[in-house]
Scaffold this active site. Structure first.
Site, PDB file in Angstrom:
ATOM      1  N   TYR A  10       0.173  23.501  17.188  1.00 25.80           N
ATOM      2  CA  TYR A  10      -1.092  22.846  16.804  1.00 25.80           C
ATOM      3  C   TYR A  10      -0.926  21.336  16.678  1.00 25.80           C
ATOM      4  CZ  TYR A  10      -1.931  27.629  15.127  1.00 25.80           C
ATOM      5  OH  TYR A  10      -2.037  28.992  15.012  1.00 25.80           O
ATOM      6  N   TYR A 138      -9.944  34.422  10.885  1.00 25.01           N
ATOM      7  CA  TYR A 138      -8.748  34.080  11.651  1.00 25.01           C
ATOM      8  C   TYR A 138      -7.817  35.278  11.612  1.00 25.01           C
ATOM      9  CZ  TYR A 138      -4.317  32.297  13.190  1.00 25.01           C
ATOM     10  OH  TYR A 138      -3.140  32.150  13.883  1.00 25.01           O
ATOM     11  N   ASP A 243      -7.146  42.958   7.204  1.00 21.87           N
ATOM     12  CA  ASP A 243      -6.075  42.016   7.522  1.00 21.87           C
ATOM     13  C   ASP A 243      -5.660  41.369   6.202  1.00 21.87           C
ATOM     14  OD1 ASP A 243      -4.509  39.848   8.154  1.00 21.87           O
ATOM     15  OD2 ASP A 243      -5.774  39.125   9.797  1.00 21.87           O
ATOM     16  N   LYS A 272       3.237  37.915   6.603  1.00 23.73           N
ATOM     17  CA  LYS A 272       3.568  36.727   5.801  1.00 23.73           C
ATOM     18  C   LYS A 272       4.470  36.998   4.573  1.00 23.73           C
ATOM     19  CE  LYS A 272       0.365  33.297   7.355  1.00 23.73           C
ATOM     20  NZ  LYS A 272      -0.802  33.735   8.136  1.00 23.73           N
TER      21      LYS A 272
HETATM   22  C1  LIG Z   1      -1.132  34.077   9.607  1.00 21.28           C
HETATM   23  C2  LIG Z   1      -2.179  35.071   9.819  1.00 21.28           C
HETATM   24  C3  LIG Z   1      -2.174  35.911  10.956  1.00 21.28           C
HETATM   25  C4  LIG Z   1      -1.154  35.781  12.059  1.00 21.28           C
HETATM   26  O1  LIG Z   1       0.157  36.000  11.648  1.00 21.28           O
HETATM   27  P1  LIG Z   1       1.378  35.393  12.505  1.00 21.28           P
HETATM   28  O2  LIG Z   1       2.594  35.932  11.823  1.00 21.28           O
HETATM   29  O3  LIG Z   1       1.259  33.900  12.412  1.00 21.28           O
HETATM   30  O4  LIG Z   1       1.239  35.884  13.897  1.00 21.28           O
HETATM   31  C5  LIG Z   1      -3.168  36.873  11.056  1.00 21.28           C
HETATM   32  N1  LIG Z   1      -4.120  37.013  10.101  1.00 21.28           N
HETATM   33  C6  LIG Z   1      -4.146  36.237   9.007  1.00 21.28           C
HETATM   34  C7  LIG Z   1      -5.191  36.471   7.968  1.00 21.28           C
HETATM   35  C8  LIG Z   1      -3.204  35.229   8.830  1.00 21.28           C
HETATM   36  O5  LIG Z   1      -3.258  34.428   7.757  1.00 21.28           O
END
Ligand SMILES: *Cc1c(COP(=O)(O)O)cnc(C)c1O
Length: 421
Positions: A10, A138, A243, A272
């Site tokens: 980015y 996202y 998610d 994460k």
């Molecule tokens: C960071 C993130 C992703 C993507 O995860 P990566 O490990 O960077 O591929 C997907 N969804 C959410 C809500 C995120 O914060």
């Protein structure tokens, strides 16, 4: 030109200043090669929940590396993967019973989408191949995930014509603490219902970040909206995917955000904070109902298998991370950080500041124009704080080992930036 061939994410590469070189870290602090120390407001893109160099996590990795660093999970198994799967089933919301491992958040989401669509295809609903996502969402950077991100404000507008077509419903606007009779909430619910009514026949699943739409602008919304999502998914036979990559492991104040709405999804994705940010790992959890939809001969097998899925080092450090989270009562630590964020941000105003928001260990200042934040990172760096803005947002999502005093130093810099302008 930078002095190395590393291509940064980015980042406009023209006139890129040499990025600070990190040598090590300790707790909430990043140690630079030139001797400076920076307080990390971002917990390394929100994943390093125990900060840098946590002794228990370090020790778990040392132990595991002496035993088994990697082995394929196809046809073989190992203790760290089995133990972690059991632990995740135990701590996640009721109903989630099976765990599919992969290696990053984006891939975990790809797995969830593919699982939902394959489930529908082989269980008598072959017309259900689309997802319903939410504006301001996202969900990751791979092409499947990009197609679920906000198509207008997201980072991937350029690719719109190339991506899979999905459907989008408006982002919820009623705040986290909105009362049930809030007119804005009633409007949000009506718009949601209309999207289901319009698109349900083609929908395999609905996907959403519970309570906190993170990278799409830190939208902290009402748990009542999430309850309505669950009801509509049930009514229309649509699977529900949460998610929890950003929200999982305490970020919104509970272990998983969806607990605050008391709803369980059909599929949930974690990444994460899962390994305390030490190694790439994702877990896609599914209910028994989904699993049974795959139960059968070769034609029913789930067609996925990343090379590094269930890596033993990653699973082992994830187990250590969850153990520390539980034994050291992190939810209590997070509640204390939440109080500090409220004290420091709730009443803050300055020219250009549109709003402040706090949820769990997340604090945000939203400004009227992104240009207002142009000098922020440089200013913070000079003050000894690693703070990155994006779009119109200055935020902190610190590690949970940060002390209240250290957190106040971060919010001081966030606020002083506007005062010195
Ligand atoms: C960071 C993130 C992703 C993507 O995860 P990566 O490990 O960077 O591929 C997907 N969804 C959410 C809500 C995120 O914060």
């Amino acid at each position: 030109m930078p002095s190395s061939p590393v291509w940064y994410p980015y980042t406009p590469m023209q006139n890129l200043p040499e990025p600070p070189l990190v040598e090590s870290g300790q707790g909430a602090w990043i140690h630079l090669a030139d001797g400076r120390k920076l307080l990390d407001a971002t917990s390394a893109w929100w994943c390093l929940i125990h900060g840098y160099r946590h002794p228990t996590l370090d020790a778990a990795l040392h132990e595991q590396i002496d035993q088994l660093s990697h082995v394929m999970l196809g046809g073989l198994s190992h203790e760290p993967a089995q133990q972690l799967a059991r632990k995740l089933v135990e701590i996640t919301p009721p109903g989630l019973e099976q765990v599919f491992f992969s290696d990053s958040g984006s891939v975990g989401i790809e797995v969830a989408m593919k699982m939902a669509v394959q489930y529908q295809l082989q269980n008598g609903q072959p017309q259900r191949t689309r997802l319903l996502s939410v504006m301001r969402a996202y969900h990751g950077d791979t092409s499947g995930c990009m197609a679920l991100c906000d198509p207008e404000e997201g980072m991937h507008q350029l690719f719109t014509g190339w991506l899979q077509p999905h459907h989008f419903t408006p982002a919820p606007r009623a705040a986290f603490d909105a009362p049930a009779d809030d007119p804005l909430l009633q409007e949000d619910l009506a718009l949601l219902e209309a999207s289901f009514a319009r698109h349900h026949e083609s929908l395999a699943a609905f996907i959403v970040e519970p309570l906190l739409q993170a990278a799409g602008g830190f939208n902290m919304y009402s748990p009542l909206w999430l309850q309505e999502v669950r009801r509509l998914c049930d009514d229309y036979g649509v699977l529900l995917i949460f998610d929890e990559i950003a929200t999982g492991f305490g970020r919104t104040g509970s272990l998983f955000a969806c607990e605050q709405a008391q709803v369980s999804p059909d599929i949930m994705v974690l990444s994460k904070g899962l390994t305390g940010g030490y190694l790439g790992l994702a877990a896609t959890l599914a209910t028994q109902k989904i699993f049974e939809g795959f139960y059968g001969g070769p034609e029913r097998a789930f067609m996925h298998g990343p090379t590094f899925m269930g890596n033993p080092l990653a699973c082992r450090v994830a187990l250590a991370s969850i153990q520390v989270f539980e034994e050291e009562d992190y939810l209590n630590k997070i509640a204390r950080l939440n109080q500090v964020l409220h004290e420091e941000l709730d009443d803050f105003s300055a020219p250009g500041v549109q709003a402040t928001r706090v949820l769990g260990a997340t604090g945000v200042i939203e400004v009227t124009h992104p240009e207002l934040l142009k000098g922020l990172s440089g200013y913070a760096l000079n003050q000894g704080v690693w703070l990155r803005s994006f779009g119109s947002y200055v935020y902190t999502m610190p590690s949970y080992v940060i002390t209240p005093e250290e957190l106040r130093e971060i919010t001081r810099v966030m606020k002083d930036y506007f005062r010195q302008k």
